[in-house]
Structures are given as structure tokens and as C-alpha cells.
Design a protein around this motif. Structure first.
Motif, PDB file in Angstrom:
ATOM      1  N   ARG A 135      62.006 -84.567 -15.566  1.00 56.73           N
ATOM      2  CA  ARG A 135      61.713 -83.165 -15.265  1.00 56.73           C
ATOM      3  C   ARG A 135      60.209 -82.965 -15.285  1.00 56.73           C
ATOM      4  N   ASP A 136      59.752 -82.023 -14.532  1.00 59.42           N
ATOM      5  CA  ASP A 136      58.332 -81.698 -14.498  1.00 59.42           C
ATOM      6  C   ASP A 136      58.046 -80.726 -15.645  1.00 59.42           C
ATOM      7  N   ILE A 137      57.589 -81.292 -16.766  1.00 57.91           N
ATOM      8  CA  ILE A 137      57.302 -80.489 -17.959  1.00 57.91           C
ATOM      9  C   ILE A 137      55.874 -80.813 -18.384  1.00 57.91           C
ATOM     10  N   SER A 138      55.081 -79.782 -18.579  1.00 59.67           N
ATOM     11  CA  SER A 138      53.689 -80.012 -18.948  1.00 59.67           C
ATOM     12  C   SER A 138      53.371 -79.432 -20.325  1.00 59.67           C
ATOM     13  N   HIS A 139      52.234 -79.821 -20.835  1.00 58.77           N
ATOM     14  CA  HIS A 139      51.701 -79.275 -22.075  1.00 58.77           C
ATOM     15  C   HIS A 139      51.504 -77.774 -21.883  1.00 58.77           C
ATOM     16  N   ARG A 140      51.892 -76.994 -22.857  1.00 61.44           N
ATOM     17  CA  ARG A 140      51.736 -75.534 -22.771  1.00 61.44           C
ATOM     18  C   ARG A 140      51.055 -75.009 -24.029  1.00 61.44           C
ATOM     19  N   ALA A 141      50.427 -73.877 -23.906  1.00 61.74           N
ATOM     20  CA  ALA A 141      49.811 -73.214 -25.055  1.00 61.74           C
ATOM     21  C   ALA A 141      50.147 -71.729 -24.994  1.00 61.74           C
ATOM     22  N   ILE A 142      50.545 -71.188 -26.132  1.00 63.22           N
ATOM     23  CA  ILE A 142      50.843 -69.761 -26.219  1.00 63.22           C
ATOM     24  C   ILE A 142      50.250 -69.207 -27.511  1.00 63.22           C
ATOM     25  N   ASN A 143      50.039 -67.927 -27.518  1.00 66.24           N
ATOM     26  CA  ASN A 143      49.580 -67.263 -28.728  1.00 66.24           C
ATOM     27  C   ASN A 143      50.801 -66.594 -29.355  1.00 66.24           C
ATOM     28  N   VAL A 144      51.139 -67.011 -30.566  1.00 64.69           N
ATOM     29  CA  VAL A 144      52.331 -66.478 -31.231  1.00 64.69           C
ATOM     30  C   VAL A 144      51.915 -65.335 -32.146  1.00 64.69           C
ATOM     31  N   ARG A 145      52.520 -64.184 -31.895  1.00 62.14           N
ATOM     32  CA  ARG A 145      52.294 -62.989 -32.714  1.00 62.14           C
ATOM     33  C   ARG A 145      53.645 -62.456 -33.182  1.00 62.14           C
ATOM     34  N   GLY A 146      53.659 -61.899 -34.372  1.00 57.21           N
ATOM     35  CA  GLY A 146      54.837 -61.182 -34.843  1.00 57.21           C
ATOM     36  C   GLY A 146      55.984 -62.027 -35.337  1.00 57.21           C
ATOM     37  N   ALA A 147      55.915 -63.331 -35.221  1.00 53.24           N
ATOM     38  CA  ALA A 147      57.023 -64.181 -35.661  1.00 53.24           C
ATOM     39  C   ALA A 147      56.698 -64.970 -36.923  1.00 53.24           C
ATOM     40  N   TRP A 148      55.436 -64.953 -37.331  1.00 53.60           N
ATOM     41  CA  TRP A 148      55.013 -65.840 -38.426  1.00 53.60           C
ATOM     42  C   TRP A 148      55.653 -65.506 -39.759  1.00 53.60           C
ATOM     43  N   ASP A 149      55.797 -64.239 -40.101  1.00 54.00           N
ATOM     44  CA  ASP A 149      56.393 -63.900 -41.398  1.00 54.00           C
ATOM     45  C   ASP A 149      57.794 -64.494 -41.504  1.00 54.00           C
ATOM     46  N   ASP A 150      58.601 -64.303 -40.461  1.00 57.52           N
ATOM     47  CA  ASP A 150      59.967 -64.835 -40.484  1.00 57.52           C
ATOM     48  C   ASP A 150      59.975 -66.364 -40.478  1.00 57.52           C
ATOM     49  N   MET A 151      59.059 -66.969 -39.700  1.00 56.51           N
ATOM     50  CA  MET A 151      59.012 -68.432 -39.671  1.00 56.51           C
ATOM     51  C   MET A 151      58.632 -68.995 -41.033  1.00 56.51           C
ATOM     52  N   VAL A 152      57.625 -68.422 -41.655  1.00 57.74           N
ATOM     53  CA  VAL A 152      57.189 -68.917 -42.965  1.00 57.74           C
ATOM     54  C   VAL A 152      58.276 -68.691 -44.006  1.00 57.74           C
ATOM     55  N   ASP A 153      58.953 -67.541 -43.957  1.00 60.27           N
ATOM     56  CA  ASP A 153      60.051 -67.288 -44.903  1.00 60.27           C
ATOM     57  C   ASP A 153      61.169 -68.316 -44.742  1.00 60.27           C
ATOM     58  N   ALA A 154      61.542 -68.625 -43.509  1.00 58.55           N
ATOM     59  CA  ALA A 154      62.594 -69.614 -43.268  1.00 58.55           C
ATOM     60  C   ALA A 154      62.134 -70.997 -43.731  1.00 58.55           C
ATOM     61  N   TRP A 155      60.906 -71.364 -43.412  1.00 59.45           N
ATOM     62  CA  TRP A 155      60.344 -72.653 -43.827  1.00 59.45           C
ATOM     63  C   TRP A 155      60.307 -72.760 -45.346  1.00 59.45           C
ATOM     64  N   HIS A 156      59.978 -71.642 -46.013  1.00 64.06           N
ATOM     65  CA  HIS A 156      59.863 -71.627 -47.470  1.00 64.06           C
ATOM     66  C   HIS A 156      61.188 -71.952 -48.149  1.00 64.06           C
ATOM     67  N   LYS A 157      62.292 -71.635 -47.502  1.00 65.13           N
ATOM     68  CA  LYS A 157      63.602 -71.943 -48.092  1.00 65.13           C
ATOM     69  C   LYS A 157      63.775 -73.442 -48.309  1.00 65.13           C
ATOM     70  N   GLY A 158      63.083 -74.228 -47.513  1.00 62.62           N
ATOM     71  CA  GLY A 158      63.103 -75.671 -47.723  1.00 62.62           C
ATOM     72  C   GLY A 158      63.944 -76.405 -46.718  1.00 62.62           C
ATOM     73  N   PRO A 159      63.645 -77.705 -46.575  1.00 65.03           N
ATOM     74  CA  PRO A 159      64.315 -78.519 -45.564  1.00 65.03           C
ATOM     75  C   PRO A 159      65.795 -78.784 -45.850  1.00 65.03           C
TER      76      PRO A 159
END
Length: 196
Positions: A135-159
Motif C-alpha cells: 500500500r502507498d503509506i507515507s510518514h505523517r505528522a499531526i498535532n495532537v490536542r485534547g487527547a493527552w489527558d485521557d491517553m496519559v490516564d490510560a497509560w498510567h493504569k499500566g501495561p
């Protein structure tokens, strides 16, 4: 998880789920004592950190350390050394407590006063895929806003918490929808880079 990779790897593509790459990136932002727990300096630093607060004693208990307060005091004073099993548990307790203690700082840094954090997404490795199936898939870059609190909270629960993985997966799917119609090509990646 997005739909096109229902049989990921069937034709030789290599990568990991995007949510796992985010979790690994967050892990890399947690710094601490560089000296190994097997060194005197590393062991002493971990013991000082863990015995500084009630949270440290609780982390040791959760890690399975059943030593008496007197024994722990002797470890700190250097009069006694923990056995290998307890030394490994001290190391585990140290990193769990470090992870817990950096949550607020990570959220602040990644949210960046509402500006968010730039995330670079490296697509799956298709070198093992027959050319006609690539598939034609390239490197991408995005600016993530508004999702970090939830991501960090989920990550904090542990692997080891299945709900954490599920939550990170849902959040990652929401983040990549900003990539447009090709978003689900980034459900699996080789790496995700970001700095805070």
C-alpha cells in the motif's frame, strides 16, 4: 481498531498497534535513576526515593516486598543488603512510583497550554510484502490536542491492565481520524515519535 488491517501481517507487513507505540513513547518520557539497581548508587537512590513518602512504602508493598520496617531501615543505612528478589522488587516499585509521580507533569507538557504536541507517525514496514500487495503509506505528522489527558490516564493504569490497552486503542483511533480518509492505514505503525 480501524478496519483495513483485520488480518495484519498476513502478507508480511511488520509493525505494532498505534496505541502500543504511544504507550512506549510515554514510557520513554519517564526518566529516573540511570544507575542500575545492582549498583550501590542505583540501589541507594531507589531506596531513598521509595522511603521518602507513604506512597513509596505502598509501592514496595504492591511490588511484593514483605521486609519489616527495621530491615528496610537497615537497607537504607547500608547495614544490610536486600536479596536479589527484593532488589528486583525495589526496582519495579521505583519505576511504578516514578510513573505515578510524572502523570501530572506529562499532561501539562503534552497539552502545552492547549497547543498540543506534534506526533510523527512512521507507517508499517512493508519490505516483507510482495510489491503488488503493498500500500502507498507515507510518514505523517499531526498535532495532537485534547487527547493527552485521557491517553496519559490510560497509560498510567499500566501495561497489565486490559482496559488501559482498550482505552488507548479507542483514543488512537480518534486521533488518526484527523488524517483523513486514509486514517486507518495508521492503526498499525513501526514507530510514533513525539517529545515534550
Amino acid at each position: 481498531m480501524a478496519g483495513r488491517w483485520m488480518e495484519f501481517g498476513k502478507y508480511g507487513a511488520a509493525g505494532i498497534p498505534g496505541w502500543l507505540a504511544i504507550a512506549r513513547g510515554l514510557d520513554e518520557l519517564v526518566t529516573g535513576v540511570a544507575s542500575p539497581v545492582t549498583s550501590k548508587r542505583g540501589l541507594n537512590a531507589r531506596l531513598r526515593y521509595l522511603t521518602r513518602s507513604q506512597a513509596g512504602y505502598e509501592a514496595m508493598a504492591r511490588a511484593g516486598i514483605t521486609a519489616t520496617p527495621r530491615t528496610i531501615k537497615n537497607w537504607v543505612a547500608g547495614k544490610q543488603k536486600p536479596n536479589n528478589a527484593n532488589r528486583d522488587k525495589l526496582d519495579a516499585a521505583y519505576w511504578v512510583l516514578r510513573r505515578h509521580n510524572v502523570v501530572t507533569d506529562l499532561k501539562r507538557r503534552l497539552n502545552n497550554n492547549g497547543a498540543g504536541t506534534r506526533v510523527e507517525i512512521y507507517p508499517v514496514d512493508q519490505t516483507g510484502v510482495d510489491e503488488k500487495r503493498r500500500r502507498d503509506i507515507s510518514h505523517r505528522a499531526i498535532n495532537v490536542r485534547g487527547a493527552w489527558d485521557d491517553m496519559v490516564d490510560a497509560w498510567h493504569k499500566g501495561p497489565n491492565d486490559p482496559s488501559a490497552a482498550e482505552m488507548l486503542d479507542v483514543i488512537w483511533d480518534e486521533v488518526i481520524t484527523d488524517l483523513g480518509s486514509d486514517y486507518d492505514a495508521y492503526s498499525y505503525v513501526t514507530h510514533i515519535g513525539f517529545a515534550a
